[in-house]
Motif scaffolding. Sequence first.
Motif, PDB file in Angstrom:
ATOM      1  N   ALA A   1       0.816  -1.205   0.000  1.00 20.60           N
ATOM      2  CA  ALA A   1       0.000   0.000   0.000  1.00 20.60           C
ATOM      3  C   ALA A   1       0.855   1.263   0.000  1.00 20.60           C
ATOM      4  CB  ALA A   1      -0.928   0.003   1.211  1.00 20.60           C
ATOM      5  N   ASP A   2       2.125   1.122   0.301  1.00 23.00           N
ATOM      6  CA  ASP A   2       3.050   2.247   0.182  1.00 23.00           C
ATOM      7  C   ASP A   2       4.378   1.717  -0.326  1.00 23.00           C
ATOM      8  OD1 ASP A   2       4.999   1.757   2.488  1.00 23.00           O
ATOM      9  OD2 ASP A   2       3.101   1.828   3.585  1.00 23.00           O
TER      10      ASP A   2
ATOM     11  N   MET B   1      -0.739  -4.621   0.062  1.00 23.11           N
ATOM     12  CA  MET B   1      -1.997  -4.221  -0.572  1.00 23.11           C
ATOM     13  C   MET B   1      -3.072  -5.238  -0.210  1.00 23.11           C
ATOM     14  SD  MET B   1      -2.986  -1.642  -2.379  1.00 23.11           S
ATOM     15  CE  MET B   1      -1.633  -1.007  -3.384  1.00 23.11           C
TER      16      MET B   1
ATOM     17  N   SER C   1      -8.270  -2.079   0.054  1.00 24.31           N
ATOM     18  CA  SER C   1      -7.470  -0.859   0.125  1.00 24.31           C
ATOM     19  C   SER C   1      -8.213   0.286  -0.556  1.00 24.31           C
ATOM     20  CB  SER C   1      -6.110  -1.074  -0.550  1.00 24.31           C
ATOM     21  OG  SER C   1      -5.299  -1.953   0.205  1.00 24.31           O
TER      22      SER C   1
ATOM     23  N   PHE D   1      -8.270   3.983  -2.451  1.00 23.68           N
ATOM     24  CA  PHE D   1      -7.450   4.743  -3.388  1.00 23.68           C
ATOM     25  C   PHE D   1      -8.105   6.079  -3.717  1.00 23.68           C
ATOM     26  CE2 PHE D   1      -6.425   0.349  -4.059  1.00 23.68           C
ATOM     27  CZ  PHE D   1      -5.086   0.301  -4.443  1.00 23.68           C
TER      28      PHE D   1
ATOM     29  N   THR E   1      -4.213   4.071   0.806  1.00 21.58           N
ATOM     30  CA  THR E   1      -2.886   3.959   0.206  1.00 21.58           C
ATOM     31  C   THR E   1      -2.205   5.321   0.109  1.00 21.58           C
ATOM     32  OG1 THR E   1      -3.842   4.173  -2.006  1.00 21.58           O
ATOM     33  CG2 THR E   1      -3.528   1.940  -1.156  1.00 21.58           C
ATOM     34  N   SER E   2      -0.874   5.304   0.099  1.00 25.90           N
ATOM     35  CA  SER E   2      -0.110   6.511  -0.197  1.00 25.90           C
ATOM     36  C   SER E   2      -0.129   6.760  -1.698  1.00 25.90           C
ATOM     37  CB  SER E   2       1.331   6.355   0.297  1.00 25.90           C
ATOM     38  OG  SER E   2       1.372   6.245   1.705  1.00 25.90           O
TER      39      SER E   2
ATOM     40  N   GLN F   1      -1.402   3.440  -7.295  1.00 20.73           N
ATOM     41  CA  GLN F   1      -1.229   4.695  -6.574  1.00 20.73           C
ATOM     42  C   GLN F   1      -0.062   5.534  -7.094  1.00 20.73           C
ATOM     43  OE1 GLN F   1       0.010   1.744  -5.733  1.00 20.73           O
ATOM     44  NE2 GLN F   1       0.689   1.652  -3.592  1.00 20.73           N
TER      45      GLN F   1
END
Length: 382
Positions: free
Chosen positions: A38-39, A46, A50, A52, A225-226, A360
Amino acid sequence: MSTLREVLETHVREGSVPGAVALVARGDRVDVQVAGGADAGGGAPMAPDSIFRIASLTKPVTAAAAMMLIEDGRFGLDDPVAHWLPELASPLVVRTPGSPVDDVVPAARPITVFDLLTFRAGYGFPSDFSLPAVAPLFSELKQGSPQPRAVAAPDAWMATLSRIPLLYQPGEAWLYNACSDILGVLIARACGQPLPQFLAERLFEPLGMNDTGFAVPEQKLDRFTSYYRAGEAGTFELVDAPDGQWSTMPDFPSAAGGLVSTAADWFAFGRMLLAGGTAGGRALLTPGSVRQMTTDHLTPAQRRASGLFTEGQGWGFGGSVDVERTDPWNVPGRYGWVGGTGTTAHIIPATGTVAIMLSQVEMAGPKPPLTMRDFWRHVAGR
């Protein structure tokens, strides 16, 4: 042909994205796959749920909301928008697309709801970003990459818009993005509710889109997420962290690109469109409204001129519509769009398919990255 998981894992391994979630549903068969993190810092993996920043995947949702108000009788496709948006009662148009912003003529006719839905109101991005009348869209309206905290509240935003000339006469040309944000203000004023409230009551709650909105509540930030842009040599530069711009409700809820969501939530929306506007036995839209949304409304000349964004495809309401082409991912009648934050989602009515991929990493420009193209090719079976 590679499996869906292999498509995702290949791009994570090669450094295109830190992670991704993909969902491909054909009828009752639903394949959901995840890959990576996720980052980009090796944190949480992930997950299917997640959250977005879906950017321009907001646009089809906005179009559906507008069609609901048309069905409610709040406004019609051919109605001039000035009744609800008096700021656009007497728009001016640059004499030629390349003219200075102060070389203007009156609009030949009023801007209509149909103009906004088809992106032909005269406001927005052309293929040539260097035209003088394009600059104020970035500098004053903050169009472009989503930046919720930087945009003025709707009334102030509309006042600014009223001082910017149209690039083309209403109905003349397809231009990207701005029409969805204008449509969002129109929806709010016509229904007498803030846009987030209307979308929640009329779309998100009936469809069970529990993770979709213009901000992520604190209790869900661990699933958010980032957001990055690609750096050098496969690195990623942080644009926004989970506790950043989407952690509180913005002054301007962008109907062009402000939503956050999950693969499951957009799947619920796409499945509703495939079902002719019905979900859970409840009709949210009529089949006729869905057909209008998912039908190409552009002329051949407008499709060619919009090529930087749509690559010559058609445009319905809030999303592109595939026309006959030789691209390996092309499926005539496919409706949907891409998001500049690295997202893509489409429905394919002919095969009953919903296809979604969420990542992302910011797109470098209008041209979709290889990650998306490989995903589309997989969905098309090529």
